[in-house]
Design an enzyme around this catalytic site. Sequence first.
Site, mmCIF file in Angstrom:
data_model
loop_
_atom_site.group_PDB
_atom_site.id
_atom_site.type_symbol
_atom_site.label_atom_id
_atom_site.label_comp_id
_atom_site.label_asym_id
_atom_site.label_seq_id
_atom_site.Cartn_x
_atom_site.Cartn_y
_atom_site.Cartn_z
ATOM 1 C CG ASP A 1 -1.959 0.984 1.293
ATOM 2 O OD1 ASP A 1 -2.374 1.424 0.210
ATOM 3 O OD2 ASP A 1 -2.423 1.316 2.410
ATOM 4 C CG HIS A 2 -0.354 4.886 0.221
ATOM 5 N ND1 HIS A 2 -0.743 5.824 -0.690
ATOM 6 C CD2 HIS A 2 -1.451 4.601 0.953
ATOM 7 C CE1 HIS A 2 -2.016 6.092 -0.515
ATOM 8 N NE2 HIS A 2 -2.479 5.365 0.462
ATOM 9 N N GLY B 1 -7.731 8.335 7.175
ATOM 10 C CA GLY B 1 -7.813 8.616 8.607
ATOM 11 C C GLY B 1 -9.218 8.638 9.169
ATOM 12 C CG HIS C 1 -6.089 4.654 -1.652
ATOM 13 N ND1 HIS C 1 -4.967 4.270 -0.982
ATOM 14 C CD2 HIS C 1 -5.993 4.092 -2.881
ATOM 15 C CE1 HIS C 1 -4.212 3.505 -1.762
ATOM 16 N NE2 HIS C 1 -4.819 3.389 -2.933
ATOM 17 N N GLY C 2 -8.922 5.538 1.346
ATOM 18 C CA GLY C 2 -9.585 6.380 2.345
ATOM 19 C C GLY C 2 -11.064 6.115 2.492
ATOM 20 C CG ASN D 1 -7.216 0.866 -0.385
ATOM 21 O OD1 ASN D 1 -7.559 -0.060 -1.119
ATOM 22 N ND2 ASN D 1 -6.078 1.513 -0.535
HETATM 23 P P1 13P Z 1 -8.905 4.741 5.726
HETATM 24 O O1 13P Z 1 -8.011 5.595 6.582
HETATM 25 O O2 13P Z 1 -10.151 5.468 5.350
HETATM 26 O O3 13P Z 1 -9.203 3.430 6.360
HETATM 27 O O4 13P Z 1 -8.143 4.434 4.352
HETATM 28 C C1 13P Z 1 -7.146 3.464 4.302
HETATM 29 C C2 13P Z 1 -6.419 3.464 3.016
HETATM 30 O O5 13P Z 1 -6.821 4.042 2.023
HETATM 31 C C3 13P Z 1 -5.164 2.706 2.923
HETATM 32 O O6 13P Z 1 -4.482 2.956 1.745
#
Ligand code: 13P
Length: 324
Positions: free
Chosen positions: A85-86, A182, A225-226, A268
Site C-alpha cells: 500500500d502506498h 484517517g 483509498h480512504g 481500502n
Molecule cells: P482509511 O483511513 O479510510 O481506512 O483508508 C485506508 C487506506 O486508504 C489505505 O491505503
Amino acid sequence: MNTREMFAKAIKGGYAIPAFNFNNMEQLQAIIKASAETKSPVILQVSKGARNYANQTLLRYMAQGAVEYAKELGWEHPQICLHLDHGDSFELCKSCVDFGFSSVMIDASHLPYEENIALTKKVVDYAHQYDVTVEAELGVLAGVEDEVSSAVSHYTKPEEVVDFATRTGCDSLAISIGTSHGAYKFTPEQCTRDPKTGKLVPPPLAFDVLDAIMEQLPGFPIVLHGSSSVPQEYVDMINQYGGKLPDAVGIPEEQLRKASKSAVCKINIDSDSRLAFTAAVRKVFAEKPGEFDPRKYCGPARDLMEELYKHKIINVLGSDGKAE
Ligand code: 13P
C-alpha cells in the site's frame, strides 16, 4: 494471486474486493477468518509504516501463513493477494516484488504529472516481469496515511486518465473523488449537522468525476483509498471508555455500496479496523482494570474486527461468495 483476475471478475459482477491493512497477528487472523467464512477474495495490504513497525520479513511470512490458515479454516481455494500500500519509491516497490508480493502500489500522485508517469512506468516495467500487478494514483487525497499525508485534495482529472493509463501500463488506478485517509476525513466546516442527532454529515463523493473517468476508461479497474466509514458505535465506545475522538467522521457506507457496483473494484479500509481494535481494548481496560494478559484484551479486539470485516464484505462491498 495478483489482482488481474480478481478485478476483472469484480467489475463484471458489480462488487468490490476488500483491501484491508494489517500490522499485527490479530488483524490478520480477523481478516482471514472473515474472508474464509464469507468466501470473499481479499487483498492484504502492507504499508511502508507496517513494514517498519512489524518487520518486512515477518509480515511476508505471516501472509504466507495466512493462506495456509485459510485452508485450515475450510476455504479450499483461498483467493488472497499480498499488496504493498502506498509505495513511495521504485526501491520500495522492487523490494516488495523481490519479497514475493503479488501486487504493489506506486503512489507518485504528489509529483508533477510527467514525473508520476515516469516513476509509475519504471515500477510497472519491473513488476510485470514477475507478473506482479501495479496500482498507480492520479489526483491527491487529503488526510494522513502512515507516511503519506496531504492537507488538501485534488480530484482526479478525467481528461488525464487515458494518457496516464496508456503511457504507464498500470493495472489499476486509485482516484480522488472526495475520500480521504484517517478517522477525521472532513473538518466540521466541510460538513453539515443532522439537526436531530447533532452528528456531522459529510459532503457526498464526486460521483460525476467517477462517471467521467469510467467513460474515458471503460472497464478499467478503479480503486478507492480512504474509504473507512468511521462507525459511530466504535467512536462512541472509545469516547465512553476514556478516549477522545471528537467529531470523527467517515464515508457513509451507502456511498461505498454504490461505488462497489461500478468500475470501483478495490476499496481500502484501515481506520475502521483501528477504531474497532481500540474500542474493544478500551472497554476491557475500563471494565477490568486488573487485567494484564494481552490475550484477554487483544482477543475481544480480534472478535470485533472480524465482525467489522464480515459486515464490510457482506453489506458494503458485496464480495461474499465470490471466491468459492
Ligand atoms: P482509511 O483511513 O479510510 O481506512 O483508508 C485506508 C487506506 O486508504 C489505505 O491505503
